[in-house]
Design an enzyme around this catalytic site. Structure first.
Site, PDB file in Angstrom:
ATOM      1  N   HIS A  15       5.919  -3.759   0.798  1.00 36.33           N
ATOM      2  CA  HIS A  15       5.448  -3.953  -0.585  1.00 36.33           C
ATOM      3  C   HIS A  15       6.649  -4.321  -1.435  1.00 36.33           C
ATOM      4  CE1 HIS A  15       1.470  -2.206   0.278  1.00 36.33           C
ATOM      5  NE2 HIS A  15       2.153  -1.519   1.187  1.00 36.33           N
ATOM      6  N   LYS A 100      -4.810  -9.224   4.322  1.00 34.63           N
ATOM      7  CA  LYS A 100      -4.784  -7.761   4.352  1.00 34.63           C
ATOM      8  C   LYS A 100      -6.123  -7.214   3.894  1.00 34.63           C
ATOM      9  CE  LYS A 100      -3.224  -3.630   4.740  1.00 34.63           C
ATOM     10  NZ  LYS A 100      -2.100  -2.987   4.063  1.00 34.63           N
ATOM     11  N   HIS A 137      -5.866  -1.967   7.024  1.00 29.70           N
ATOM     12  CA  HIS A 137      -5.523  -0.598   6.636  1.00 29.70           C
ATOM     13  C   HIS A 137      -6.547   0.254   7.376  1.00 29.70           C
ATOM     14  CE1 HIS A 137      -4.063   2.599   3.816  1.00 29.70           C
ATOM     15  NE2 HIS A 137      -5.192   3.127   4.237  1.00 29.70           N
ATOM     16  N   HIS A 179       0.246   0.485  10.100  1.00 31.96           N
ATOM     17  CA  HIS A 179       0.786   1.850  10.006  1.00 31.96           C
ATOM     18  C   HIS A 179      -0.017   2.894  10.803  1.00 31.96           C
ATOM     19  CE1 HIS A 179      -2.187   1.739   6.829  1.00 31.96           C
ATOM     20  NE2 HIS A 179      -1.400   1.157   5.965  1.00 31.96           N
TER      21      HIS A 179
HETATM   22  C1  NCD Z   1       1.021   1.543  -0.505  1.00 32.05           C
HETATM   23  C2  NCD Z   1       1.406   1.113  -1.927  1.00 32.05           C
HETATM   24  O1  NCD Z   1       1.972   1.917  -2.682  1.00 32.05           O
HETATM   25  O2  NCD Z   1       1.160  -0.053  -2.270  1.00 32.05           O
HETATM   26  N1  NCD Z   1       1.061   2.973  -0.465  1.00 32.05           N
HETATM   27  C3  NCD Z   1       1.222   3.741   0.641  1.00 32.05           C
HETATM   28  O3  NCD Z   1       1.126   4.966   0.521  1.00 32.05           O
HETATM   29  N2  NCD Z   1       1.497   3.222   1.807  1.00 32.05           N
HETATM   30  C4  NCD Z   1      -0.303   1.009  -0.138  1.00 32.05           C
HETATM   31  C5  NCD Z   1      -0.608   1.090   1.330  1.00 32.05           C
HETATM   32  O4  NCD Z   1      -0.021   0.373   2.134  1.00 32.05           O
HETATM   33  O5  NCD Z   1      -1.440   1.914   1.728  1.00 32.05           O
HETATM   34 ZN    ZN Z   2       1.274  -0.733   2.876  1.00 30.01          ZN
END
Ligand code: NCD
Ligand code: ZN
Length: 356
Positions: A15, A100, A137, A179
Site C-alpha cells: 500500500h 484486487k 483478500h 496474505h
Molecule cells: C490494509 C490497509 O490499511 O490498506 N490493511 C491491513 O490491515 N492489511 C488493507 C488490507 O490489505 O487488508
Molecule cells: Zn493489503
C-alpha cells in the site's frame, strides 16, 4: 553466513497511499524492491477505472524521480459494477497487472468492494480469457445465515467456500490468495497442483503470533487484517515460505497509517513494515536454517507467477545489526510509526541484517 547476495526482490502486495503519505513512504519501497504490486484501496476514492489507474501511476512516477529503477505495477479495485471490458483491456494494453478483490467491509477502505463474488463473474471470465490475475483478500465475513464470522475464522471459511468455487468455475484463472495467515491456507495452496494459484505471505505474520499481540504493550501497532494468528499457524507459514515451494512469494502488505489513526479506538488496521522488511524476511530464513531458499521466495516465485523475468540487479545483505530510531515524518506534520520502532530505545527491535 555473514553476507548473502540475491536477485533484487519484488513486493507483490504493498500500500503506497497517495499525496503526502505516498511521498513519505515510497522511498522505502523503492530502496529495497525492483517492482511492487500497488494496492488500489485509496481513500476516499479507490482506483476503479483506467483513467484513475493511469493518474495514480503518474503520481507515483512523479514521486519516484530519485528512484528511476523502481517499477510500480498497477491494480484495479474490483466493485460490483466494474466493467469487464475496461479491466481486460487495461491488462492487454499493459497498463494494469492485476485486479484486487476485497469483500466489502473486510478491511481498510474496502467499503466499495465486492458484496457477492457471483456479481463479478463476468469480470472474472474476461480476466481468465486474457490471463489477468485476481488478487483475493481471502476472508469471508458472514456465514450462510448472515451471521458475522469471528475474525480468527474468516480465512478458513473463505478456503471452504469462495476459493474452491472460483477454482472450479474458472479453471484457467490465475488467483493469488493474498496474505495467507493460517496452516489451512498453506495446506490449501500447496495442494493445488498447478501454479495458477499462488500466495503472498507478509513479514508480520511470519514474525508475530496471537500471543505476541496479546502481550504487546501497544497492540494497536500489530493490528492488521487478516488478524495475526496463533503460534501453530505462524509455524506453518514459516515452514512453507522457507521450504522453497514455488506457490509462495513475498508480499509485505505494508500498510502505513498515521500515528493519530493507530492511536484511535479502534485503531486503523495495517502495519508499516517496509523500512526493514527485506532485512527481517532474511532473518526469518536464517532462523529457519534456510537462507539458501531466500531468493526463491523474495525474487523468483512471484515474477514467475506474473509471467515476468526476475530482476537483473542484485541485492547484498550483510550482518550488521541496527534499529529503527525515528518515526517517519510526513510533510503535513503528521508521523507514521514503522514496525520495530519504539519510543524506548531499549525496546526497539534488533534487526540483524542490513542492505549493503
Ligand atoms: C490494509 C490497509 O490499511 O490498506 N490493511 C491491513 O490491515 N492489511 C488493507 C488490507 O490489505 O487488508
Ligand atoms: Zn493489503
Amino acid at each position: 553466513m555473514d553476507s548473502i547476495t540475491i536477485r533484487k526482490p519484488d513486493d507483490w502486495h504493498v500500500h503506497l497511499r497517495d499525496g503526502a503519505m505516498l511521498e513519505a513512504v515510497l522511498p522505502f519501497t523503492a530502496r529495497a524492491f525492483g517492482r511492487a504490486i500497488v494496492m488500489p484501496n485509496l481513500s476516499p476514492n479507490p482506483v476503479t477505472t483506467t483513467l484513475e489507474l493511469q493518474a495514480y501511476r503518474e503520481r507515483i512516477t512523479e514521486a519516484l524521480k530519485a528512484y528511476p529503477t523502481f517499477t510500480p505495477l498497477m491494480t484495479y479495485y474490483l466493485t460490483d459494477n466494474s466493467s469487464a471490458k475496461e479491466i481486460a483491456d487495461g491488462f492487454t494494453n499493459g497498463i494494469a497487472s492485476a485486479v484486487k478483490a476485497y469483500p466489502a467491509g473486510a478491511t481498510t477502505n474496502s467499503a466499495q468492494g465486492v458484496t457477492d463474488i457471483r456479481k463479478v463473474y463476468e469480470v472474472l471470465e474476461a480476466m481468465q480469457k486474457v490471463g489477468m490475475p485476481i488478487l483475493m483478500h481471502g476472508e469471508a465475513l458472514k456465514d450462510e445465515s448472515g451471521n458475522t464470522i469471528d475474525p480468527f475464522d474468516r480465512e478458513k471459511v473463505f478456503l471452504d467456500t469462495t476459493l474452491p468455487a472460483l477454482l472450479k468455475n474458472f479453471p484457467e484463472l490465475k488467483i493469488v490468495l493474498e496474505h495467507a495467515t493460517t496452516k489451512d491456507a498453506v495446506d490449501f495452496v500447496r495442494n493445488e497442483n498447478s501454479n495458477r494459484l499462488g500466495s503472498t505471505v507478509t513479514l508480520h505474520h511470519l514474525m508475530e503470533n496471537r500471543e505476541d499481540v496479546e502481550h504487546s504493550e501497544e497492540p494497536a501497532y500489530l493490528h492488521c487484517m487478516p488478524v495475526i494468528k496463533n503460534e501453530e499457524n505462524q509455524k506453518a507459514l514459516r515452514e512453507a515460505v522457507t521450504s522453497g515451494d514455488s506457490h509462495f512469494f513475498l508480499g509485505t502488505d505494508s500498510a502505513p497509517h498515521l500515528v493519530s489513526a493507530k492511536e484511535k479506538t479502534p485503531p486503523a488496521a495495517g502495519i508499516f513494515t517496509v523500512p526493514s522488511a527485506i532485512e527481517l524476511y532474511t532473518q526469518v530464513f536464517e532462523d529457519m536454517g534456510k537462507l539458501e531458499n531466500l531468493e526463491t521466495f523474495t525474487s523468483l516465485n512471484g515474477a514467475k507467477f506474473y509471467g515476468l523475468p526476475p530482476n537483473e540487479e542484485t541485492t547484498t545483505l550483510t550482518k550488521n545489526p541496527w534499529t529503527i530510531d525515528s518515526l517517519v515524518q510526513i510533510s503535513n506534520g503528521e508521523t507514521i510509526r514503522p514496525f520495530g520502532y519504539n519510543e524506548d530505545p531499549a525496546k526497539r527491535l534488533q534487526i540483524q541484517w542490513k542492505i549493503s
